[in-house]
Design a protein around this motif. Structure first.
Motif, PDB file in Angstrom:
ATOM      1  N   LEU A   2       6.717  -6.362   9.845  1.00 25.60           N
ATOM      2  CA  LEU A   2       7.149  -5.511   8.744  1.00 25.60           C
ATOM      3  C   LEU A   2       6.370  -5.884   7.487  1.00 25.60           C
ATOM      4  O   LEU A   2       6.162  -7.068   7.211  1.00 25.60           O
ATOM      5  N   VAL A   3       5.968  -4.876   6.738  1.00 27.18           N
ATOM      6  CA  VAL A   3       5.180  -5.110   5.529  1.00 27.18           C
ATOM      7  C   VAL A   3       5.789  -4.335   4.380  1.00 27.18           C
ATOM      8  O   VAL A   3       5.797  -3.100   4.390  1.00 27.18           O
ATOM      9  N   GLU A   4       6.290  -5.077   3.381  1.00 23.69           N
ATOM     10  CA  GLU A   4       6.880  -4.449   2.204  1.00 23.69           C
ATOM     11  C   GLU A   4       5.817  -4.222   1.133  1.00 23.69           C
ATOM     12  O   GLU A   4       4.817  -4.949   1.067  1.00 23.69           O
ATOM     13  N   SER A   5       6.067  -3.248   0.289  1.00 22.62           N
ATOM     14  CA  SER A   5       5.210  -2.985  -0.861  1.00 22.62           C
ATOM     15  C   SER A   5       6.030  -2.260  -1.921  1.00 22.62           C
ATOM     16  O   SER A   5       7.155  -1.834  -1.655  1.00 22.62           O
ATOM     17  N   GLY A   6       5.449  -2.158  -3.115  1.00 18.82           N
ATOM     18  CA  GLY A   6       6.102  -1.408  -4.179  1.00 18.82           C
ATOM     19  C   GLY A   6       6.754  -2.247  -5.251  1.00 18.82           C
ATOM     20  O   GLY A   6       7.234  -1.706  -6.248  1.00 18.82           O
ATOM     21  N   GLY A   7       6.783  -3.547  -5.065  1.00 18.85           N
ATOM     22  CA  GLY A   7       7.372  -4.402  -6.080  1.00 18.85           C
ATOM     23  C   GLY A   7       6.479  -4.491  -7.306  1.00 18.85           C
ATOM     24  O   GLY A   7       5.338  -4.031  -7.305  1.00 18.85           O
ATOM     25  N   GLY A   8       7.004  -5.089  -8.359  1.00 17.25           N
ATOM     26  CA  GLY A   8       6.240  -5.248  -9.575  1.00 17.25           C
ATOM     27  C   GLY A   8       7.121  -5.540 -10.764  1.00 17.25           C
ATOM     28  O   GLY A   8       8.307  -5.839 -10.607  1.00 17.25           O
ATOM     29  N   LEU A   9       6.539  -5.436 -11.925  1.00 17.72           N
ATOM     30  CA  LEU A   9       7.252  -5.676 -13.179  1.00 17.72           C
ATOM     31  C   LEU A   9       7.711  -4.344 -13.750  1.00 17.72           C
ATOM     32  O   LEU A   9       6.915  -3.410 -13.892  1.00 17.72           O
ATOM     33  N   VAL A  10       8.989  -4.269 -14.089  1.00 19.29           N
ATOM     34  CA  VAL A  10       9.541  -3.035 -14.626  1.00 19.29           C
ATOM     35  C   VAL A  10      10.550  -3.388 -15.717  1.00 19.29           C
ATOM     36  O   VAL A  10      11.201  -4.441 -15.656  1.00 19.29           O
ATOM     37  N   GLN A  11      10.657  -2.539 -16.692  1.00 28.37           N
ATOM     38  CA  GLN A  11      11.626  -2.764 -17.761  1.00 28.37           C
ATOM     39  C   GLN A  11      13.024  -2.359 -17.305  1.00 28.37           C
ATOM     40  O   GLN A  11      13.189  -1.471 -16.452  1.00 28.37           O
ATOM     41  N   ALA A  12      13.995  -3.000 -17.864  1.00 32.36           N
ATOM     42  CA  ALA A  12      15.377  -2.649 -17.553  1.00 32.36           C
ATOM     43  C   ALA A  12      15.607  -1.161 -17.823  1.00 32.36           C
ATOM     44  O   ALA A  12      15.130  -0.619 -18.824  1.00 32.36           O
ATOM     45  N   GLY A  13      16.297  -0.532 -16.889  1.00 33.30           N
ATOM     46  CA  GLY A  13      16.536   0.899 -16.980  1.00 33.30           C
ATOM     47  C   GLY A  13      15.513   1.740 -16.260  1.00 33.30           C
ATOM     48  O   GLY A  13      15.711   2.946 -16.072  1.00 33.30           O
ATOM     49  N   GLY A  14      14.429   1.120 -15.850  1.00 31.61           N
ATOM     50  CA  GLY A  14      13.369   1.825 -15.153  1.00 31.61           C
ATOM     51  C   GLY A  14      13.642   1.975 -13.669  1.00 31.61           C
ATOM     52  O   GLY A  14      14.742   1.679 -13.185  1.00 31.61           O
ATOM     53  N   SER A  15      12.628   2.434 -12.949  1.00 28.52           N
ATOM     54  CA  SER A  15      12.757   2.714 -11.523  1.00 28.52           C
ATOM     55  C   SER A  15      11.603   2.107 -10.749  1.00 28.52           C
ATOM     56  O   SER A  15      10.490   1.947 -11.267  1.00 28.52           O
ATOM     57  N   LEU A  16      11.901   1.805  -9.491  1.00 31.18           N
ATOM     58  CA  LEU A  16      10.902   1.334  -8.542  1.00 31.18           C
ATOM     59  C   LEU A  16      11.242   1.927  -7.185  1.00 31.18           C
ATOM     60  O   LEU A  16      12.421   2.147  -6.884  1.00 31.18           O
ATOM     61  N   ARG A  17      10.209   2.126  -6.377  1.00 34.67           N
ATOM     62  CA  ARG A  17      10.438   2.542  -5.001  1.00 34.67           C
ATOM     63  C   ARG A  17       9.764   1.532  -4.078  1.00 34.67           C
ATOM     64  O   ARG A  17       8.543   1.408  -4.076  1.00 34.67           O
ATOM     65  N   LEU A  18      10.575   0.811  -3.337  1.00 33.38           N
ATOM     66  CA  LEU A  18      10.046  -0.141  -2.368  1.00 33.38           C
ATOM     67  C   LEU A  18       9.821   0.562  -1.040  1.00 33.38           C
ATOM     68  O   LEU A  18      10.599   1.438  -0.654  1.00 33.38           O
ATOM     69  N   SER A  19       8.763   0.157  -0.357  1.00 33.53           N
ATOM     70  CA  SER A  19       8.451   0.707   0.949  1.00 33.53           C
ATOM     71  C   SER A  19       8.331  -0.421   1.962  1.00 33.53           C
ATOM     72  O   SER A  19       7.974  -1.546   1.608  1.00 33.53           O
ATOM     73  N   CYS A  20       8.608  -0.106   3.199  1.00 34.62           N
ATOM     74  CA  CYS A  20       8.475  -1.067   4.292  1.00 34.62           C
ATOM     75  C   CYS A  20       7.843  -0.346   5.466  1.00 34.62           C
ATOM     76  O   CYS A  20       8.417   0.613   5.986  1.00 34.62           O
ATOM     77  N   ALA A  21       6.669  -0.810   5.868  1.00 34.87           N
ATOM     78  CA  ALA A  21       5.981  -0.249   7.023  1.00 34.87           C
ATOM     79  C   ALA A  21       6.300  -1.082   8.253  1.00 34.87           C
ATOM     80  O   ALA A  21       6.322  -2.309   8.182  1.00 34.87           O
ATOM     81  N   ALA A  22       6.521  -0.399   9.364  1.00 28.68           N
ATOM     82  CA  ALA A  22       6.883  -1.090  10.602  1.00 28.68           C
ATOM     83  C   ALA A  22       5.995  -0.612  11.750  1.00 28.68           C
ATOM     84  O   ALA A  22       6.493  -0.012  12.707  1.00 28.68           O
ATOM     85  N   PRO A  23       4.710  -0.871  11.681  1.00 29.64           N
ATOM     86  CA  PRO A  23       3.814  -0.440  12.756  1.00 29.64           C
ATOM     87  C   PRO A  23       4.103  -1.201  14.044  1.00 29.64           C
ATOM     88  O   PRO A  23       4.481  -2.360  14.008  1.00 29.64           O
ATOM     89  N   GLY A  24       3.929  -0.527  15.155  1.00 29.55           N
ATOM     90  CA  GLY A  24       4.096  -1.212  16.419  1.00 29.55           C
ATOM     91  C   GLY A  24       5.527  -1.429  16.844  1.00 29.55           C
ATOM     92  O   GLY A  24       5.795  -2.063  17.869  1.00 29.55           O
ATOM     93  N   LEU A  25       6.470  -0.916  16.086  1.00 25.98           N
ATOM     94  CA  LEU A  25       7.882  -1.086  16.395  1.00 25.98           C
ATOM     95  C   LEU A  25       8.452   0.251  16.847  1.00 25.98           C
ATOM     96  O   LEU A  25       8.060   1.295  16.342  1.00 25.98           O
ATOM     97  N   THR A  26       9.365   0.215  17.802  1.00 30.99           N
ATOM     98  CA  THR A  26      10.076   1.431  18.184  1.00 30.99           C
ATOM     99  C   THR A  26      11.123   1.682  17.112  1.00 30.99           C
ATOM    100  O   THR A  26      12.324   1.495  17.315  1.00 30.99           O
ATOM    101  N   PHE A  27      10.609   2.115  15.996  1.00 33.27           N
ATOM    102  CA  PHE A  27      11.355   2.125  14.738  1.00 33.27           C
ATOM    103  C   PHE A  27      12.642   2.923  14.829  1.00 33.27           C
ATOM    104  O   PHE A  27      13.691   2.503  14.329  1.00 33.27           O
ATOM    105  N   SER A  28      12.565   4.074  15.473  1.00 36.71           N
ATOM    106  CA  SER A  28      13.700   4.994  15.477  1.00 36.71           C
ATOM    107  C   SER A  28      14.897   4.478  16.259  1.00 36.71           C
ATOM    108  O   SER A  28      15.974   5.077  16.203  1.00 36.71           O
ATOM    109  N   ARG A  29      14.748   3.378  16.957  1.00 35.13           N
ATOM    110  CA  ARG A  29      15.845   2.849  17.763  1.00 35.13           C
ATOM    111  C   ARG A  29      16.725   1.864  17.007  1.00 35.13           C
ATOM    112  O   ARG A  29      17.794   1.489  17.490  1.00 35.13           O
ATOM    113  N   TYR A  30      16.252   1.407  15.843  1.00 34.74           N
ATOM    114  CA  TYR A  30      16.922   0.295  15.184  1.00 34.74           C
ATOM    115  C   TYR A  30      17.397   0.608  13.774  1.00 34.74           C
ATOM    116  O   TYR A  30      16.733   1.312  13.010  1.00 34.74           O
TER     117      TYR A  30
END
Length: 122
Positions: A2-30
């Motif tokens: 699993l590989v996460e991305s999207g983190g960073g520095l943000v001001q309070a009240g702001g927004s972030l979108r984290l992503s997680c890639a799961a290559p090679g996994l039967t993702f839809s089963r879990y």
């Protein structure tokens, strides 16, 4: 793997979108989850989603601010974080449940990413 991305520095009240890639996994089963660990603190549950997206779960502090979602066709998991607060500062980890269901217990998850750091400034 699993590989996460999207983190960073943000001001309070702001927004972030984290992503997680799961290559090679039967993702839809879990189910999938997001956990976080702040410096000097134990890892804690943030949010989880069942394999079919039929069920979602949030910690009380995240309800109304965070939204978990997944795209099974792309093997991707997301965490939309709105209205972030300084106490949301932590390393965020995605994890794979051992079953189609999703729980709040880290022991129910068997694959983990390396984490992505979120820092919220006041």
């Amino acid at each position: 793997q699993l590989v996460e991305s999207g983190g960073g520095l943000v001001q309070a009240g702001g927004s972030l979108r984290l992503s997680c890639a799961a290559p090679g996994l039967t993702f839809s089963r879990y189910g999938m989850g997001w956990f976080r660990q702040a410096p000097g603190k134990e890892r804690e549950f943030v949010s989880a989603i069942t394999a079919s997206s039929g069920g979602t779960y949030y910690t009380d502090s995240g309800k109304g601010r965070f939204t978990i979602s997944r795209e099974n066709a792309k093997n991707m998991l997301y965490l939309q974080m709105n209205g972030v607060k300084p106490e949301d500062t932590a390393a965020y980890y995605c994890a794979t449940s051992r079953a189609a269901d999703a729980t709040t217990r880290s022991s129910d998850y068997n694959y983990w990413g390396q984490g992505t750091l979120v820092t919220v400034s006041s």
